[in-house]
Design an enzyme around this catalytic site. Sequence first.
Site, PDB file in Angstrom:
ATOM      1  CG  PHE A  11      23.158  13.767   3.097  1.00 38.77           C
ATOM      2  CD1 PHE A  11      23.848  14.471   4.080  1.00 38.77           C
ATOM      3  CD2 PHE A  11      22.709  12.472   3.388  1.00 38.77           C
ATOM      4  CE1 PHE A  11      24.099  13.894   5.325  1.00 38.77           C
ATOM      5  CE2 PHE A  11      22.938  11.894   4.620  1.00 38.77           C
ATOM      6  CZ  PHE A  11      23.646  12.595   5.586  1.00 38.77           C
ATOM      7  CG  ASP A  59      21.195  13.977 -16.756  1.00 30.85           C
ATOM      8  OD1 ASP A  59      21.565  12.962 -16.137  1.00 30.85           O
ATOM      9  OD2 ASP A  59      20.076  14.073 -17.299  1.00 30.85           O
ATOM     10  CB  THR A 125      21.377   1.828  -0.652  1.00 31.52           C
ATOM     11  OG1 THR A 125      20.454   1.587   0.412  1.00 31.52           O
ATOM     12  CG2 THR A 125      20.678   1.402  -1.948  1.00 31.52           C
ATOM     13  CG  ASP A 126      20.886  -0.573   4.208  1.00 33.35           C
ATOM     14  OD1 ASP A 126      20.278   0.236   3.467  1.00 33.35           O
ATOM     15  OD2 ASP A 126      20.820  -0.529   5.459  1.00 33.35           O
ATOM     16  CD  GLU A 127      16.483   2.091   1.302  1.00 36.15           C
ATOM     17  OE1 GLU A 127      15.471   1.993   0.604  1.00 36.15           O
ATOM     18  OE2 GLU A 127      16.789   3.123   1.929  1.00 36.15           O
ATOM     19  CB  SER A 156      16.503   2.343  -9.717  1.00 39.90           C
ATOM     20  OG  SER A 156      16.683   3.106  -8.541  1.00 39.90           O
ATOM     21  CE  LYS A 192      16.051  10.916   0.972  1.00 40.89           C
ATOM     22  NZ  LYS A 192      17.380  11.152   0.500  1.00 40.89           N
TER      23      LYS A 192
HETATM   24  P1  NAD Z   1      20.851  13.250  -2.360  1.00 44.41           P
HETATM   25  O1  NAD Z   1      19.492  13.088  -2.955  1.00 44.41           O
HETATM   26  O2  NAD Z   1      21.027  14.148  -1.166  1.00 44.41           O
HETATM   27  O3  NAD Z   1      21.854  13.791  -3.477  1.00 44.41           O
HETATM   28  C1  NAD Z   1      21.842  13.316  -4.789  1.00 44.41           C
HETATM   29  C2  NAD Z   1      22.669  14.280  -5.651  1.00 44.41           C
HETATM   30  O4  NAD Z   1      22.722  13.732  -6.977  1.00 44.41           O
HETATM   31  C3  NAD Z   1      22.066  15.676  -5.764  1.00 44.41           C
HETATM   32  O5  NAD Z   1      23.078  16.659  -5.631  1.00 44.41           O
HETATM   33  C4  NAD Z   1      21.463  15.705  -7.163  1.00 44.41           C
HETATM   34  O6  NAD Z   1      21.455  16.996  -7.748  1.00 44.41           O
HETATM   35  C5  NAD Z   1      22.419  14.768  -7.900  1.00 44.41           C
HETATM   36  N1  NAD Z   1      21.793  14.166  -9.079  1.00 44.41           N
HETATM   37  C6  NAD Z   1      20.562  13.577  -9.162  1.00 44.41           C
HETATM   38  N2  NAD Z   1      20.337  13.155 -10.421  1.00 44.41           N
HETATM   39  C7  NAD Z   1      21.452  13.458 -11.144  1.00 44.41           C
HETATM   40  C8  NAD Z   1      21.833  13.252 -12.509  1.00 44.41           C
HETATM   41  N3  NAD Z   1      21.000  12.676 -13.374  1.00 44.41           N
HETATM   42  N4  NAD Z   1      23.053  13.680 -12.886  1.00 44.41           N
HETATM   43  C9  NAD Z   1      23.901  14.285 -12.019  1.00 44.41           C
HETATM   44  N5  NAD Z   1      23.582  14.516 -10.736  1.00 44.41           N
HETATM   45  C10 NAD Z   1      22.372  14.104 -10.298  1.00 44.41           C
HETATM   46  O7  NAD Z   1      21.353  11.782  -2.054  1.00 44.41           O
HETATM   47  P2  NAD Z   1      22.307  11.227  -0.889  1.00 44.41           P
HETATM   48  O8  NAD Z   1      21.486  10.898   0.284  1.00 44.41           O
HETATM   49  O9  NAD Z   1      23.482  12.121  -0.744  1.00 44.41           O
HETATM   50  O10 NAD Z   1      22.767   9.847  -1.542  1.00 44.41           O
HETATM   51  C11 NAD Z   1      23.923   9.783  -2.356  1.00 44.41           C
HETATM   52  C12 NAD Z   1      24.137   8.359  -2.810  1.00 44.41           C
HETATM   53  O11 NAD Z   1      24.283   7.507  -1.677  1.00 44.41           O
HETATM   54  C13 NAD Z   1      22.964   7.790  -3.629  1.00 44.41           C
HETATM   55  O12 NAD Z   1      23.487   7.018  -4.664  1.00 44.41           O
HETATM   56  C14 NAD Z   1      22.222   6.923  -2.622  1.00 44.41           C
HETATM   57  O13 NAD Z   1      21.562   5.862  -3.277  1.00 44.41           O
HETATM   58  C15 NAD Z   1      23.351   6.434  -1.751  1.00 44.41           C
HETATM   59  N6  NAD Z   1      23.010   6.098  -0.359  1.00 44.41           N
HETATM   60  C16 NAD Z   1      22.347   6.993   0.420  1.00 44.41           C
HETATM   61  C17 NAD Z   1      22.089   6.688   1.746  1.00 44.41           C
HETATM   62  C18 NAD Z   1      21.392   7.669   2.666  1.00 44.41           C
HETATM   63  O14 NAD Z   1      21.109   7.342   3.814  1.00 44.41           O
HETATM   64  N7  NAD Z   1      21.137   8.905   2.246  1.00 44.41           N
HETATM   65  C19 NAD Z   1      22.485   5.451   2.274  1.00 44.41           C
HETATM   66  C20 NAD Z   1      23.158   4.554   1.430  1.00 44.41           C
HETATM   67  C21 NAD Z   1      23.420   4.902   0.123  1.00 44.41           C
HETATM   68  P1  TYD Z   2      13.889   7.852   5.005  1.00 44.29           P
HETATM   69  O1  TYD Z   2      14.682   8.915   5.689  1.00 44.29           O
HETATM   70  O2  TYD Z   2      13.020   8.227   3.855  1.00 44.29           O
HETATM   71  O3  TYD Z   2      14.947   6.716   4.594  1.00 44.29           O
HETATM   72  P2  TYD Z   2      14.684   5.212   4.011  1.00 44.29           P
HETATM   73  O4  TYD Z   2      13.249   5.032   3.705  1.00 44.29           O
HETATM   74  O5  TYD Z   2      15.519   5.205   2.771  1.00 44.29           O
HETATM   75  O6  TYD Z   2      15.179   4.299   5.075  1.00 44.29           O
HETATM   76  O7  TYD Z   2      12.969   7.140   6.074  1.00 44.29           O
HETATM   77  C1  TYD Z   2      13.511   6.514   7.222  1.00 44.29           C
HETATM   78  C2  TYD Z   2      12.369   5.868   7.981  1.00 44.29           C
HETATM   79  O8  TYD Z   2      11.505   6.881   8.484  1.00 44.29           O
HETATM   80  C3  TYD Z   2      11.510   4.969   7.097  1.00 44.29           C
HETATM   81  O9  TYD Z   2      11.122   3.829   7.867  1.00 44.29           O
HETATM   82  C4  TYD Z   2      10.299   5.828   6.784  1.00 44.29           C
HETATM   83  C5  TYD Z   2      10.160   6.705   8.010  1.00 44.29           C
HETATM   84  N1  TYD Z   2       9.606   8.074   7.780  1.00 44.29           N
HETATM   85  C6  TYD Z   2       8.536   8.524   8.563  1.00 44.29           C
HETATM   86  O10 TYD Z   2       8.026   7.811   9.442  1.00 44.29           O
HETATM   87  N2  TYD Z   2       8.052   9.788   8.318  1.00 44.29           N
HETATM   88  C7  TYD Z   2       8.559  10.592   7.357  1.00 44.29           C
HETATM   89  O11 TYD Z   2       8.054  11.733   7.162  1.00 44.29           O
HETATM   90  C8  TYD Z   2       9.672  10.123   6.579  1.00 44.29           C
HETATM   91  C9  TYD Z   2      10.290  10.981   5.511  1.00 44.29           C
HETATM   92  C10 TYD Z   2      10.167   8.848   6.838  1.00 44.29           C
END
Ligand code: NAD
Ligand code: TYD
Length: 339
Positions: A11, A59, A125-127, A156, A192
């Site tokens: 994403f 990987d 991440t903020d998590e 992690s 998500k």
């Molecule tokens: P995502 O799950 O959509 O994408 C992850 C990508 O990494 C995928 O294309 C997957 O194929 C690749 N991948 C997974 N394992 C791998 C490996 N071992 N080697 C090479 N490639 C691998 O995730 P995302 O939501 O795009 O998040 C990207 C980054 O941003 C992550 O590090 C996540 O922790 C961080 N992040 C995400 C959010 C969010 O809201 N989605 C917010 C803050 C930070």
């Molecule tokens: P998510 O998109 O998994 O992000 P994160 O847990 O990393 O913040 O979830 C966002 C919020 O939505 C979280 O409080 C969990 C909730 N949630 C639901 O209520 N139903 C769902 O099916 C999913 C995937 C998440």
Amino acid sequence: MKIIVTGGAGFIGSNFIFHMLNAHPEYDIICIDALTYAGNLSTLKSIMNHPYFKFYRADIADREAIYRIFESEKPDVVVNFAAESHVDRSIENPEIFLRTNIMGTAVLMDACRKFGIQRYHQVSTDEVYGDLPLDRPDLFFTEETPIHTSSPYSSSKASADLLVLAYHRTYGLPVTISRCSNNYGPYHFPEKLIPLMIANALNDKPLPVYGEGLNVRDWLYVEDHCRAIDLIIHNGKVGEVYNVGGHNEMRNIDIVKLICKELDKPESLITYVTDRKGHDMRYAIDPTKIHNELGWLPETKFADGIKKTIQWYLDNREWWEEIISGEYQNYYEKMYTNR
Ligand code: NAD
Ligand code: TYD
């Protein structure tokens, strides 16, 4: 400038690659992605033949494969998005999170040490800060907030952050870290919250809200996150952490109701299901540092961003329908049936 972007078929990584090819047309962008369930080559279809873009399937925890790519590409900058990213999956099976998110980060940084690098940027991440109580709206995460994780996923990611800072202190690796709040926008995998609710609503399926839906997340449009990382790799201070967030706190239930309204679907689709184990209550970022030091501000308001996002899912049905018709069905059944 040659930039390796790991996880670029996911994403945020894919959105970052599109942003960089657009904002810096003279840069070479090399994507490394293992194409796990979350990685999609169809996302990168439009740039596969771009003269400044190259894709490697590998990987990040595979040391030999990563060293081989670094040796031949000799990147100037590495931006690490590659990760297992879904909290619910981490609760089911933590191990792969440890391998990819921790070991993978270490392998990438070892490659940076071995072959030389101008900057290693860790997308975090903020998590990692854990959560905030709902009755203290005055509290926000700053870069000084202690690490205090809740899930195997956030643990992690926090472990990786500690390693990144240790590689800076011990080996002098030029690192930066960004800790962003929840992103939303195009190419968001439909496991998500936001894309899952859009896809289910469009298919008139139940909308599974965990617990009472009162948990709060601080939503940021993905392009604003990409601009923040672009700024940090160019102007951020080595060894520093930057929080990224747009002061846009929303309760889950309000987001789901908004999606129903935008799609003209009845709220009766909303189904309250068993809560997530260890569910974080509230995330809220204080982005003062990145604003003051780098001049970053979010550009997309949630009201506009969510409309754009919903429109994208309406215009790109084949992208997400292909995903939810495959292995995703087993995942969905396992996680949501009789929940
Ligand atoms: P995502 O799950 O959509 O994408 C992850 C990508 O990494 C995928 O294309 C997957 O194929 C690749 N991948 C997974 N394992 C791998 C490996 N071992 N080697 C090479 N490639 C691998 O995730 P995302 O939501 O795009 O998040 C990207 C980054 O941003 C992550 O590090 C996540 O922790 C961080 N992040 C995400 C959010 C969010 O809201 N989605 C917010 C803050 C930070
Ligand atoms: P998510 O998109 O998994 O992000 P994160 O847990 O990393 O913040 O979830 C966002 C919020 O939505 C979280 O409080 C969990 C909730 N949630 C639901 O209520 N139903 C769902 O099916 C999913 C995937 C998440």
